[in-house]
Design a protein around this motif. Structure first.
Motif: not given
Ligand SMILES: NC(=O)C1=CN([C@@H]2O[C@H](COP(=O)(O)OP(=O)(O)OC[C@H]3O[C@@H](n4cnc5c(N)ncnc54)[C@H](OP(=O)(O)O)[C@@H]3O)[C@@H](O)[C@H]2O)[C@@H](O)CC1
Length: 285
Positions: A3-14, A51-52, A106-109, A112-115
Motif C-alpha cells: 500500500a501507499l501512504r500518499g503514493k496511491t499510484r505507485a502502490a497499485m500493483r498485484c 491484504t496479501c 494493518t487491517q484498520r489502516e 482507512e485506505v478503503d474509505e
C-alpha cells in the motif's frame, strides 16, 4: 498489504506468491529478489493490492544470519511456521527493486485506505472487485498455462471475496480456461447477480456442493479459493467446513489451489492461527 501512504499510484500493483517463489534460498540475493519481482502483474493490470502481505505484517524482523533463513522454505512450512518464519514473504516483497514505494498496513489502516479509495477518490466496489478478479486471473495465467491446467473450479463465498472469484472466473474463461463455479450461498445484491448473469451468458456451469465430484482431481486442474477474505470471523459453519474439507483433503491430489487475497479461514493479521485454514499453492493479493 502493498500500500501507499500518499503514493496511491505507485502502490497499485498485484503481488502473488507461489510455492516456487517461497522456496527461494534465503537470505535473498539480488537474483532471487528479481525472481520475485518478475512475477508481479504487468503494469496494465496494476491494481490496489488488498491484504496479501498484511498476513505477515506483525512478524518480527529477521536477521540475515538467522539459521531459519539459511535454507529454502516451502509455502506449506510457511503456514505452520511462527511469525518470524512467516516474515519471509514480507521480506521478499520488501526486497523488490522499488521497495521504497511499498509499505505494509494493518487491517484498520487497510479499512482507512478503503474509505479513501471509495470516498474522496471515487472508486466503487464494482471497480475494485473487477480489478481484483482480473488480477487473480492474470496471476493464474502467468503460472498455470491453460494448455496444461484448463479446468478451473472457483469456490465462491457470500461476500466480496466470492465476488472476486466470480470476476476471476469470467476473465479465465476469456483467457481460454474452462471455469466452473460453486457458489452455494448467493447474495441477492445487484453486483453479485450481475456477475452471475455474465457467467451464465458465457454458459459457465454452476455446480452445487452435491454436484461436486467425489474426486476433484479428476475433474479440475485448479481450485480457486474465493470463499472468505478479510471479513472472515469465528469458525466455519458446518456448511462451509464441508467445502473446506473437500478442498483440503483433495488438495493432496489437486494440482493447484489458488487463494484470493487471504487463504480462507486465516486471520487477516495472525495467519492460520487454528490450523484449519486453506493451504494454497498460490496466494494472490
Ligand atoms: N473492501 C474492498 O474494498 C474490496 C474487497 N475485495 C475483496 O473482498 C474481500 C472482503 O470482502 P467482505 O468484506 O465482503 O468479506 P468476505 O471475507 O468475503 O466474507 C464476508 C462474508 O462471509 C461471511 N462469513 C464470515 N465469517 C463466516 C463464517 N465463519 N462462516 C460463515 N460465513 C462467514 C459473512 O457473513 P456475515 O458475518 O455477514 O453473516 C459475509 O457474508 C477481500 O478479502 C477482497 O478479496 C475486493 O472485492 C475489492 C474491493
Amino acid at each position: 498489504m502493498m500500500a501507499l501512504r500518499g503514493k496511491t499510484r505507485a502502490a497499485m500493483r498485484c503481488f502473488f506468491l507461489t510455492q516456487q517463489q517461497l522456496r527461494l534460498p534465503l537470505p535473498l540475493t539480488p537474483s532471487s529478489a528479481a525472481d520475485i519481482s518478475s512475477i508481479s502483474a504487468p503494469s496494465s493490470h496494476r491494481f490496489f493490492s488488498f491484504t496479501c502481505s498484511s498476513l505477515f505484517r506483525h512478524s518480527p524482523l529477521f536477521a540475515p544470519s538467522n539459521q531459519a533463513f539459511s535454507r529454502p522454505i516451502s509455502f506449506r512450512e510457511l503456514h505452520s511456521s511462527p511469525p518470524s518464519i512467516r516474515s519471509f514473504a514480507a521480506r521478499g516483497l520488501q526486497t523488490m527493486p522499488n521497495s521504497d514505494s511499498v509499505t505494509y498496513l494493518t487491517q484498520r489502516e487497510a479499512a482507512e485506505v478503503d474509505e479513501i479509495l471509495m470516498g474522496p477518490l471515487g472508486f466503487s466496489v464494482d471497480q475494485l472487485m473487477e480489478l481484483a478478479g482480473l488480477s487473480v486471473a492474470t496471476a493464474i495465467a502467468e503460472v498455470y498455462k491453460p494448455s496444461e491446467y484448463n479446468r478451473v473450479l472457483a469456490i465462491c463465498g457470500p461476500g466480496n471475496n466470492g465476488g472476486d472469484g466470480l470476476v476471476a472466473a469470467r476473465h479465465l474463461f476469456h483467457f481460454g480456461y474452462k471455469p466452473f463455479i460453486c457458489y452455494p450461498k448467493r447474495t441477492p445484491k445487484p453486483l453479485y447477480s450481475g456477475l452471475v448473469t455474465q457467467l451464465e451468458s458465457l454458459s459457465v456451469p454452476f455446480l452445487s456442493v452435491e454436484d461436486l465430484p467425489a474426486d476433484l482431481s479428476k475433474e479440475f486442474d485448479i481450485v480457486v479459493d474465493a470463499m472468505f477474505g478479510f471479513s472472515f470471523h469465528g469458525n466455519y459453519s458446518i456448511y462451509c467446513s464441508l467445502l473446506i474439507s473437500i478442498v483440503v483433503i483433495l488438495r493432496k491430489r489437486t494440482p493447484a489451489v489458488v487463494s484470493v487475497d487471504i487463504p480462507s479461514g486465516w486471520h487477516v493479521e495472525e495467519g492460520d492461527v487454528n490450523g484449519g485454514g486453506m493451504k494454497p499453492d498460490m496466494l494472490v493479493g
